[in-house]
Scaffold this motif. Sequence first.
Motif, PDB file in Angstrom:
ATOM      1  N   UNK A 279       0.827  -1.197   0.000  1.00 40.54           N
ATOM      2  CA  UNK A 279       0.000   0.000   0.000  1.00 40.54           C
ATOM      3  C   UNK A 279       0.871   1.262   0.000  1.00 40.54           C
ATOM      4  N   UNK A 280       1.945   1.256   0.782  1.00 42.02           N
ATOM      5  CA  UNK A 280       2.857   2.404   0.797  1.00 42.02           C
ATOM      6  C   UNK A 280       3.506   2.595  -0.574  1.00 42.02           C
ATOM      7  N   UNK A 281       3.841   1.474  -1.220  1.00 42.34           N
ATOM      8  CA  UNK A 281       4.384   1.556  -2.576  1.00 42.34           C
ATOM      9  C   UNK A 281       3.379   2.138  -3.552  1.00 42.34           C
ATOM     10  N   UNK A 282       2.110   1.750  -3.404  1.00 43.64           N
ATOM     11  CA  UNK A 282       1.052   2.298  -4.257  1.00 43.64           C
ATOM     12  C   UNK A 282       0.858   3.792  -4.008  1.00 43.64           C
ATOM     13  N   UNK A 283       0.959   4.200  -2.756  1.00 43.77           N
ATOM     14  CA  UNK A 283       0.825   5.616  -2.421  1.00 43.77           C
ATOM     15  C   UNK A 283       1.915   6.428  -3.112  1.00 43.77           C
TER      16      UNK A 283
END
Length: 645
Positions: A279-283
Motif C-alpha cells: 500500500x505504501x508503494x502504491x501511495x
Amino acid sequence: MKELWQNQSGKLFLWVPFLMAFGAGIYFNFPFEPNFIFSLILALCTLILSIIKAPIMIRALSLLFFGFCYAAVFTHIINTPQIPHGLHNIQIIGNVTNIDYTSGKSRVYIKTDAKNIKAGTGSAIIRVSIKKDIPLPNIGDKIKAQIGLFRPNNSDAPETFDYARWAYFNHLTATGYMNDYEIILPSSKSNISTLRNYMHNKTESFLVDTLVLGYKNAVPEEDGPIWTATGVGHVWSISGFHITLVSGWLFAIFYLIFRSIPAVTKRIPARIPALICAWLGLLFYLFLSGCDIATIRAFIMASLVFAAFIFGRNAISMRNVSIAFCLIFFMNPHFVMQPGFQLSFAAIFGLIWLWNDIKPRMPKNKILKIIYTATLTSIIATIFTAPFVIAHFYNIPIYGLIGNLILLPIFSIAIMPLVLFGVFTALFGCVSPINIAEEIYQFLLIIGNKIALLPNATLNMPHIPNIALVFIILGFVCLMFVQPIRIKINYILFIFFVFIGITITALHPKPLFYATSDHELVAFVNDEGKLEFNKFKASNHYFTFNTWKQINNEPTETKNVRRKPIKGLWKYETSKFNLVYIQKFVPLKNNIINLCNDESIDYIVSYFDIDSPKCNHKILRGGFVIYPSGKIRHVNHNRPWHSQH
C-alpha cells in the motif's frame, strides 16, 4: 409492490453517490448561479435530513439537493482567479510548479501573483507552451518570463465540453505561450514534482512518461487514433489497470520477503506486513503518476481492498465502490462531470455487478477459463462505458473486444513490467529494459494499425442530450441496484429507461447554424447536410471545428469547408428563418440599416458588437445554435467560471 420496496433495504446506500452526483450535475448545467449563503444553509439542512430517520423519498431528495448545494458552495470556496481578456507580450515573475511533456511540445505551469496578469488577488496558476528550441527550466525555478495568455474557452455549443469550467475546477487561471525567460533564482527544493522531472530526463521515454509519470499526451500524436480504434486507449491513462498490476507485483515481492523472515511469520500472517508495504508503494506510485482522478479512484479502491484483506472482510463490493465514489465527490464535485471519473467508475461498477451479482458459470478448462474471463470482462466494461464514450467522444470502437484480447495481455506481461523495471535501472544508467519495451510497443503498433484499418473500425455516433444520458445512467443503476423478487424488475427498468434515453437522442434535432461566443467563427449546414464555416481555421477556436462536426455527425478528419461571402455578407436562408452574418466592419457599416429594415431577415449576427434600438430583436449575441424549427439555444456563459473582472 410493498414487498418489492422492502426488499431494497440492503442496497439503498448504493444510491447515495448517484443522487449526490445527479444533484451536482444539475448545478453545473444550471442557467444561473444560486446565492452562496442560501446554498450553504440548504446544504447543511439537506445533509441533516439525509442522515436522520426520515422517509426514504425525503432522504433521497435531500441527497439530491445536497449534491446541488455542495457543488455550489465548493465553487465559491475555490474561487480560481480569472483574467478579464487575452493578454499579449506581458512580463511576469513566478515559480515553475510543474512541466507537462507531450509528443509535440512541452507545457510549463507557473505560479504567479494574480495581480501580474490582472486576475484579481491571491496566487494564480498559468500553463504556457514553450518552443522546442528553448531549454526547459527546472521545477522550482523562479523565472521572469515574456508570455501571452488566453482565457479558457466556453462551450462551443450547449451541453458540450466547457473548457473554462474544467480549468476553473482544476485551479488553472489561463493558458498561453512563453517566448522567452530568464532564471532569477534556481530551484533549491526537492519534491515529488522534481523527482518526476528527474525521471523524465533520465529515461527520455514516452512509455515512462505515460505509464509511470502519468503524462497523458506523451504518446506520439499520430499513434493516438490507432489505440482509440482498438479500444485500448485507456492504457495511456493510469487507472485501475495499472494500479492492479503494480499492487499485485508489490504484494508478491513483499510477501516473499516476509515469508522468509521467521520472526515475522511466527507472530502475524506474512500477508499483513506485505499488504501494508504494498500500500505504501502504491501511495508513492499515486503521487509519482501525478494524482489524476482515475488514479485516485483506483488507489482508493485498492486501499479498501487491502483493508478488507487485512481485517478479513469482503474485498470487492458495490459498497466499497460507492464509498470511493463519495470520497472523490467530496474532494471535488466537478469530478463527476469529467470523462475519466465517469469511465473508470462505470467500468468498475459493471465488473463488480458481473462477478458478484451475476456470477457467470465458468468453463473447467483453465485456458478456456482465462479466455472466457477476459472476453466477459471486456464486453461488460465496453457496455457500461459506452454511453459516456459516445457522450464525450461521439464515436465508439467496433473492434475494441479484439484489441483488448490481443493487445492488453502484452501490455500487462511485457511492456508494463519492463517499463517499471527500466525506471529503476535507468537511475544507474541502464535503459535496456525501456528500449526493449519500446520495440514491443512498435510491434503492437503494427497489430493495432491493422485492426484500426478494418472496415468501420470507429463508428460515428450522435450527440446525446444531457437528459437522455440521465435516463440511460438511471437504467444502468436500476439494473445493478434494484433487487428483484419473482420477476426481473431490474432488467425491465433497465430496458425502459435506456429506451427512453435512446429515443430522446434519436428525436433530438441537429442545429442548422452555430456561432461561438465572440462570433469569430460560425458554421452553416448546407443542402447536403454538411457544415460550411466562415473561415478555414481560427486560432482561438482550434477544437471548435471538430466539436461542431461531431454534433453534425461528420468525421473530424475531413477538410474544413469555407462558405464564401457575397459583398462581405454571409446569407443563410431556411424554411423557418433567414440569417445574415457579417465579419468585417465596412460591410457592417454599409448594410446594417438595410438589414434592419428588411423584413425577410430574421437574425443578424456580427463579429463586431452592434446596438441598433430599432432592430435589437434581430441581433443575436453570445454563443448559440439555431435548430431547424428556428429555436435558438444560447450557450450559458454567466457562471462563476465564466465571470470577467
